[in-house]
Design an enzyme around this catalytic site. Structure first.
Site, PDB file in Angstrom:
ATOM      1  N   LYS A  79      38.062 -59.579  47.250  1.00 53.20           N
ATOM      2  CA  LYS A  79      38.008 -60.773  48.109  1.00 53.20           C
ATOM      3  C   LYS A  79      36.552 -61.039  48.486  1.00 53.20           C
ATOM      4  CE  LYS A  79      40.135 -62.618  52.365  1.00 53.20           C
ATOM      5  NZ  LYS A  79      41.058 -62.324  53.475  1.00 53.20           N
ATOM      6  N   SER A 155      44.775 -65.662  54.273  1.00 53.44           N
ATOM      7  CA  SER A 155      43.540 -66.085  53.657  1.00 53.44           C
ATOM      8  C   SER A 155      43.215 -65.415  52.321  1.00 53.44           C
ATOM      9  CB  SER A 155      42.383 -65.841  54.623  1.00 53.44           C
ATOM     10  OG  SER A 155      42.192 -64.455  54.828  1.00 53.44           O
ATOM     11  N   SER A 179      46.719 -61.960  56.579  1.00 55.72           N
ATOM     12  CA  SER A 179      45.991 -62.486  55.418  1.00 55.72           C
ATOM     13  C   SER A 179      46.149 -61.704  54.116  1.00 55.72           C
ATOM     14  CB  SER A 179      44.494 -62.587  55.739  1.00 55.72           C
ATOM     15  OG  SER A 179      44.263 -63.729  56.516  1.00 55.72           O
TER      16      SER A 179
END
Lengths: 493, 94, 478
Positions: A79, A155, A179
């Site tokens: 990420k 997210s 997330s």
């Protein structure tokens, strides 16, 4: 054999048996990225050339019997809020569009430098991890591989979509209020948010320091246990990281839940939870009963308090954490300035997107004089309440079972104009962060339109083993991956 | 609690964010919405409960007073929008 | 209304840099100087993702300071974030302590004309220093150097217990000396490692409520603090006398004009949005931890002074001057280990050494020679190798070009002439050359002897033993 459909433990087995080589694996993933990325849009930075280069080097070293780590040569996606030395770390924000970290974060260091995994790229996310759909990314909107018209969740939407689309075998995500778990649920993959403190946050660009945790997003539970075993562990650079011995979490996977006590908090099945989601979870409950678990309804009436508390605390901390983006040492600097004040205001106003600014404003507001007691201080007390309620339940049950997300994946743009509605997407997950507990999301079905549904297993602090075993046992019995596959429908629209 | 326009602008100034005239109403509405929701915390039965800052009960985590220099000093300035004499340059501050 | 009708109320917030090897939250060195941005790392440069880790010595030093100033040490403490934007503050928040400082409710004693006075200490907390802004070569921009960012500080907040610039001066000097004694700060004011924010207000005598205070920030010399306070008292009285109002504001003291000026806009009130630092865990100090520090606390100035009075029978004034500076006092102790003449060492330090330091505007720790060398000088006088007069010249040389006194004496041919034959010859020479004075002395003018001795000293460039000269002249002129 389709290499990219294999889990990491399957890849590892084939590597050990010399049925596959590291370069073959890497090449297969690079090809897959070249094929699917244009539809899914899950990467901010791809490192395909570098990956092939590195795979050759690692293969060479392994031939010379160098000790490179158990998962040397296994590709991974990261990420884009985890600092990687020499590679851009953007947080999907214009603010950090060209930012190159001067150091590797602790988890990145373990995975890339110590374990010698191969970084396939940095994955898209909601800007600064603020969002539940990956639509707030400055660069691109990631699509859900199960339906390209829908969001992957967020997210960590880039991470979940890339795993679901077989563009990476596994990925690292971060979870502040859901997330990791919510996008895992929406993309039909496994996501684990570890207990707060189990995994070092050093090098994770902070959103809300007291809630953020890095965790694995994988194809199955065994892979999650394997990746957690690598990334967990004490780090003296993070004082909130727990000083407990490292474990091999795969040892907990017993494929047995006989006698396991599962509590199902009724408040997580109320208004706002989609009927098909409820139905699917209820089927999973039945499955657990068949498998010998003792399942009981319980009460955990904190979800709404927790969500309100979450937005107060997370935004308060974010408003402070994001103060360092001031256009002086790194990051976006406005072209439009004559004095320092304009550098501050214009760089921040142009560099941050709408959602980030909204949350900074909210966070600044709740900390400002006159409101601190009513909001921030209260929220910290509610946090104690939430912790206590969970503790009460977890003294009776080994695991709590809830939906991960109130709905399956929604359409792109459907909620992006209504922040509050978007926030409600976190209703099932945030309380786990507020209480600092581990939460695992695993797929447990699909809705009528074929979109995946996930269930969340919540465990006691630092007892990842129990939820991993519970998830694994269900997974073995239900065989989601054999039943359902993303079909990339809705493309070219 | 109703958020006033001036208050929003004051908060934006504290956060060093500029809110354009045409954005003000949107921000006000959003902020109001979320605050109304966040007000639930004031109904929570928290009488007598302590405040939790982090999620666990650790304390006294210290570091030894031993020098370790960062190995790649130059990389600390590589992202600077403007620099001079190995320093970050900004408009003149009185 | 005349000035005497007003009372001044002063409170000080003193920042002292702690003399740890590394910064408060990272392992970068705290060394002063160095090329810009070279004592930095991702933590003190506030790179994204970097996290602070508290230096254990910072806690220890703050507790030491608390114990030495009679504070209660908090068992339960924590760090907080103070949020504001400034280019020298890279995180845009300073990690400090808000509602749970490490130390609270202490005091230090100062000596005033009315006797001893206690100045209350509200709190001592730990925090990080900011970086430094420099000007660029063309004066168009500012340049940020973060070498100082993250250097540990303690902030010592006093009660508004001081009533004059003299009180403030004494309080600050006392505090400085305590911090030096317990070796937690080098207190070098010229390097900014000790600086004070000075709060001043006035009120009519007898009035209970405090007046509105103004604050002068970052003062780092005793002289300017005294001047600034005096100026500010005068200004405030004038404003009030003319029917004006004092505004609570931050002022800047301008050394050149000798005036204070408002620093920032009055309406621009700060809202620091303090909240508990989530990146750090709380601090809990045990009884043993605190007792252990208390037990190992070095001798404080007050105790040392008492010891000097009792053990060495120094004068009150001498003991005060010596113990006010840890450096001077340590110097004294080293010297008496060798020459075992405390009074003489004290006298030299108080008079001649102090005079030269004053002339050269030097601090005691800048004395260029070692205690052993002062001890040697004193021994040389005692042995009669040199006169006290020559000794003063030797001391001057020791300041200019530090060498062993014996070498200075030898190099300059300053050894005292104590040889009876040599002195006799000189005496005879002077008698022959000054018949008038000889006559005067013989007719009863005692003063003439002084003149003759003086001539002899001149002849020998001060090297003749004065006692011997005296005696021999008397014998010769009998």
């Amino acid at each position: 054999m389709n290499i990219t459909e294999l889990t990491v433990h399957e890849l590892k087995e084939k590597l050990d048996k010399k049925e596959l080589t590291i370069t073959e694996i890497t090449k297969a993933y690079v090809d897959r990225i070249n094929e699917k990325e244009k539809d899914v849009q899950s990467f901010v930075t791809t490192l395909t050339d570098e990956a092939i280069e590195k795979s050759k080097k690692i293969e060479e070293k392994l031939k010379n019997n160098e000790n490179l780590g158990k998962y040397a040569g296994i590709p991974i996606g990261i990420k884009d809020n985890m600092c990687t030395k020499g590679i851009k770390t953007t947080c999907s924000s214009r603010m950090l569009e060209n930012f190159i970290s001067p150091y590797d974060g602790t988890v990145v260091n373990r995975v890339i430098n110590e374990e010698n995994m191969i970084d396939l790229g940095k994955l898209n996310m909601d800007e600064f991890a603020m969002g539940s759909s990956t639509e707030t990314s400055y660069f691109k909107k990631t699509k859900n591989p199960w339906d390209l018209r829908k969001v992957p969740g967020g997210s960590s939407g880039g991470s979940a979509a890339a795993v679901a689309a077989n563009m990476v075998p596994w990925a690292l995500g971060s979870d502040t209020g859901g997330s990791i778990r919510q996008p895992a649920s929406l993309c039909g993959v496994v996501g684990l948010k570890p207990t707060y403190g189990l995994v070092s946050r050093y090098g994770l660009v902070a959103f809300a320091s007291s809630l953020d945790q890095i965790g694995p997003i994988t194809k199955d539970v065994r892979d999650a246990a394997m990746l957690l075993s690598i990334i967990a562990g004490h780090d003296e650079k993070d004082t909130t990281s727990a000083n407990i011995p490292k474990k091999d979490y795969t040892k907990a996977l017993k494929n047995d839940v006989n006698g396991l006590k599962i509590g199902v908090p009724k408040e997580f099945f109320g208004e706002g939870i989609n009927e098909e989601v409820k139905e699917s979870i209820n089927k999973a409950i039945e499955k657990y009963k068949e498998l010998g678990a003792i399942v009981e309804e319980t009460s955990l009436d904190v979800a709404e308090y927790a969500l309100a508390t979450y937005y107060i605390i997370a935004c308060a901390e974010a408003s402070s954490n994001l103060g360092r983006f001031d256009g002086i040492r790194y990051g976006y600097r406005t072209k439009n300035f004559t004095d320092l004040q304009e550098i501050y205001e214009n760089s921040r106003s142009e560099g941050f997107g709408a959602e980030v600014k909204r949350r900074i404003i909210l966070g600044t507001y709740v900390l400002s004089s006159g409101y601190y007691d009513a909001y921030y201080k209260k929220a910290q007390q509610v946090r104690t309440l939430v912790k206590n309620e969970f503790a009460k339940n977890l003294s009776k049950y080994d695991v709590l079972l809830t939906p991960t997300s109130p709905t399956t994946a929604f359409k792109l743009g459907e909620k992006s104009n209504n922040p509050l509605e978007m926030y409600l997407a976190d209703i099932c997950t945030v309380s786990v962060n507020i209480a600092g507990l581990p939460g695992l999301s695993i797929p447990c079905g699909v809705d009528k339109s074929g979109m995946p549904i996930g269930m969340q297993l919540i465990g006691k602090a630092f007892d990842e083993e129990t939820i991993l075993n519970a998830g694994y046992t269900f997974e073995q019995a239900y065989k989601f991956r054999e039943k359902y596959k993303p079909d990339f429908k809705g493309g070219n629209n | 609690m109703k958020v006033e326009r001036e208050e929003l602008l004051h908060i934006a100034k504290l956060a060093n964010l500029k809110i354009n005239e045409e954005e003000i109403d949107d921000y006000l509405l959003n902020l109001q919405d979320i605050l109304n929701f966040a007000n639930i915390v004031n109904d929570a039965p928290v009488e007598g409960l302590k405040e939790t800052v982090g999620s666990d009960d650790r304390y006294n985590v210290f570091r030894k007073d031993e020098v370790k220099e960062f190995e790649d000093e130059e990389s600390l300035l590589q992202n600077a929008p403007e620099k001079e004499n190995h320093m970050f340059k900004i408009p003149k501050v009185l | 209304m005349p000035r005497e009708d007003y009372e001044t109320v002063i409170g000080l917030e003193v920042h002292a840099e702690l003399s740890t090897k590394t910064k408060i939250f990272c392992s970068c060195p705290t060394d002063f100087g160095g090329e810009p941005n070279t004592h930095c790392c991702p933590v003190c440069m506030a790179m994204p993702g970097a996290l602070p880790v508290l230096n254990e010595k910072v806690v220890e030093y703050a507790v030491k300071a608390g114990l030495a100033t009679n504070c209660t040490i908090s068992r339960d403490s924590k760090n907080d974030r103070k949020n504001y934007f400034y280019p020298d503050l890279p995180k845009s928040y300073q990690i400090s302590q808000y509602d749970k400082p490490l130390c609270e409710k202490g005091y230090v004693e100062i000596e005033t004309e009315e006797g001893k006075k206690k100045i209350g200490i509200t709190r001592i907390h730990i925090e990080e220093d900011a970086g430094k802004l420099n000007h660029d070569d063309y004066g168009r921009g500012s340049l940020v150097d973060l070498n100082r960012a993250g250097v540990p500080l303690i902030e010592i907040v006093s009660e508004p217990d001081m009533r004059s610039a003299q009180d403030a001066d004494k309080y600050l000097k006392k505090l400085k000396s305590i911090l030096e004694y317990i070796e937690v700060s080098d207190c070098k004011m010229q390097e900014g490692s000790l600086r004070a924010d000075v709060n001043v207000s006035i009120r009519k005598k007898g009035q209970k409520e405090f007046g509105t205070r103004t604050e002068m920030k970052n003062m780092n010399s005793f002289k300017s603090i005294t001047r600034a306070i005096e100026y500010e008292i005068g200004r405030q009285i004038e404003v009030v006398e003319n029917g004006g109002k004092i505004y609570q504001e931050t002022l800047r003291w301008d050394e050149v004009s000798g005036k204070t000026f408002p620093m920032r806009n009055k309406e621009d009130s700060q809202d620091y949005r303090y909240f508990p630092e989530p990146d750090l865990v709380p601090i809990r100090l045990s009884e043993e931890y605190i007792e252990n520090i208390r037990k190992n606390l070095p001798e404080l100035p007050e105790n040392r002074k008492q010891r000097y009075l009792e053990e060495y029978h120094l004068t009150e004034k001498g003991a005060n001057i010596l113990t006010a500076s840890k450096y001077l006092s340590d110097f004294f102790e080293e010297a008496i280990k060798i020459c075992n003449n405390p009074k003489a060492v004290c006298n030299w330090l108080m008079s001649d050494v102090a005079r030269i330091l004053n002339e050269k505007e030097m601090e005691p720790d800048e004395i260029p020679f070692k205690p052993e060398e002062l001890a040697e000088l004193i021994e040389l006088i005692e042995k009669g190798t040199i006169s006290s007069k020559i000794a003063k010249d030797v001391l001057d040389k020791m300041f200019e070009n530090p060498e062993k006194p014996s070498k200075i004496i030898k190099d300059n041919g300053w050894v005292q002439i104590s040889d009876e034959g040599a002195i006799k010859a000189i005496v005879q020479k002077i008698i022959d050359a000054n018949p008038q004075s000889v006559q005067d002395f013989k007719s009863g003018k005692e003063k003439a002897l002084g003149f003759l001795v003086g001539q002899a000293m001149k002849e020998t460039k001060g090297k003749a033993n004065p006692q011997m000269l005296n005696k021999m002249f008397k014998d010769a002129l009998k």
